[in-house]
Write a protein that holds these residues in place. Sequence first.
Motif: not given
Length: 512
Positions: A37-54, A227-231
């Motif tokens: 249903l979604l594009a890779p960009d949608d997952f990329g937007c969340l993955a990029a900022i998840i480091i701050f939330v984690e 784990q998330n700096i790479g993203f």
Amino acid sequence: MNPDIEARARSSVAWSAITSALGQLVTFVFGIMLARLLAPDDFGCLAAIIIFVEIGSSIVSSGFVSALIQHPSVNELHYGSVLVAGLVLGITCSLILIGISPWVGAWFQNEVMGQVLSVMSAYLLILPFITIPTAQLRKRLDFRSTGVVEVIQQMVTGGLSVCLAYFGLGVWSLVFGRLGGNVCLAIFLARLACWTPRFRFERRAFFDLLPLSFNVTVANILNDVSQNIGFSLIGRLLGANPLGLYHRAYYLMTLPLTRITNSVNNVLYSAFAEVQGDPYRSKKGLLKSTCYIALISNPILIGLLLTAPSVIHTLYGVKWIGVVKPLQILCVAGGLLAVEPLAVSLITAMGYAGFELRRQVIYVLTMVVGVIAGSQWGLVGIAWATLGASFLFLILLQRLLKRLVNLSFSEYVAVMVPSFIGCTAMAAVLLTYQQFVQEAIGPFSPAMLTSSVFLGAVAYSLCIWWLGSRTNNLIAREVIREMRQYVSDALCMLSTLPTGRFSLRKPRNLLC
């Protein structure tokens, strides 16, 4: 270890494994639907900022959970103090994330990422109400309740995300799905733990928990960064679309890690905390659990490596074809990362979280350098950098285990040898089969994927079954025997369910 703890640990491992397997299936199915249903960009937007939330969640919660489990005499004052401290930290971190969100969007050159971070910060306000009932249930080794609730959470998260994605909300479907699932988790955990929030802070109780909590929190923050700096770096260097592809590859690689490893790991931390004064049992418990995880996760990862083209074409579609090559490289790294959390649980439960910090710092620096250098060759280069960092991570971990429980590298590897032999046999069978039939049924067809999965599972199972009485390693032989007993009991259960006469025999405890 007293018999009651052994019995509860046995039951906890079984329930944790069952609910984790179910949760893995739920997550996997909803993940496919969302990818369609979604594009890779949608997952990329969340993955990029998840480091701050984690990082925020580690500050608010993770250290307190470990401290509450390990502390021998926790009372209501401890729980109340943790709740108040967690809320103060949650509000503070949430406001900080909202404040920096415009700069985060500017750094990624994507305004939506800053907006997503601002909304996702609400998770830190929910987290304190998850922390305490989770610690209470795990301290009782009641992983049946936590496992069932986590499956419900995954169903709510996935179902809500899919519904919102269907109506065109894009990345916001992922954001609101996560928040809704965590609200559900907090409510159910509180009910199952019979916990009523009490906002009472007691300084002495808080400082009882602070030393271990601080060390675990710092270690977890470093782990979150590693784990998330790479993203985040991929999002900055390559953009949201490549990040979405890489995140999908990493997600598929870590799926058996996060579900299978954590199903055992959560139980082991509580059990290791009970026997922290007995190095022999701790060492044997680590070796047995490592053998279990290797036997289960390695064939999944090698099978995924060999069938990656068929998996991506059949399940996710052509728009995700860029996932294949990095996924195949990451599957090798996954075999190294799968056993790492078990050893970290032992180190933390023994009260040596501080020793883990230096290893995490080295890993973070390695990942940063590796991702920046590897990005010159795109996602494949970054995947190779992740593999190299994983090798270094495992070597440093083993050196630390040698100091703490006198575990040699040869002992550590020996318990995983049967899984290596089984994976080699499976790979030989699958490569031969694919070579002969791919022209007839198509290399990317559903028939190729289904037949390869079935044939690989049969080849691996027969090899491990044959090795059960032939391997020279006593721990591996014991684990294979127990796994064979599990399979036998499961088949017996299926054949006798209509009569209601089945009685499941109790397997040995991991720490026996």
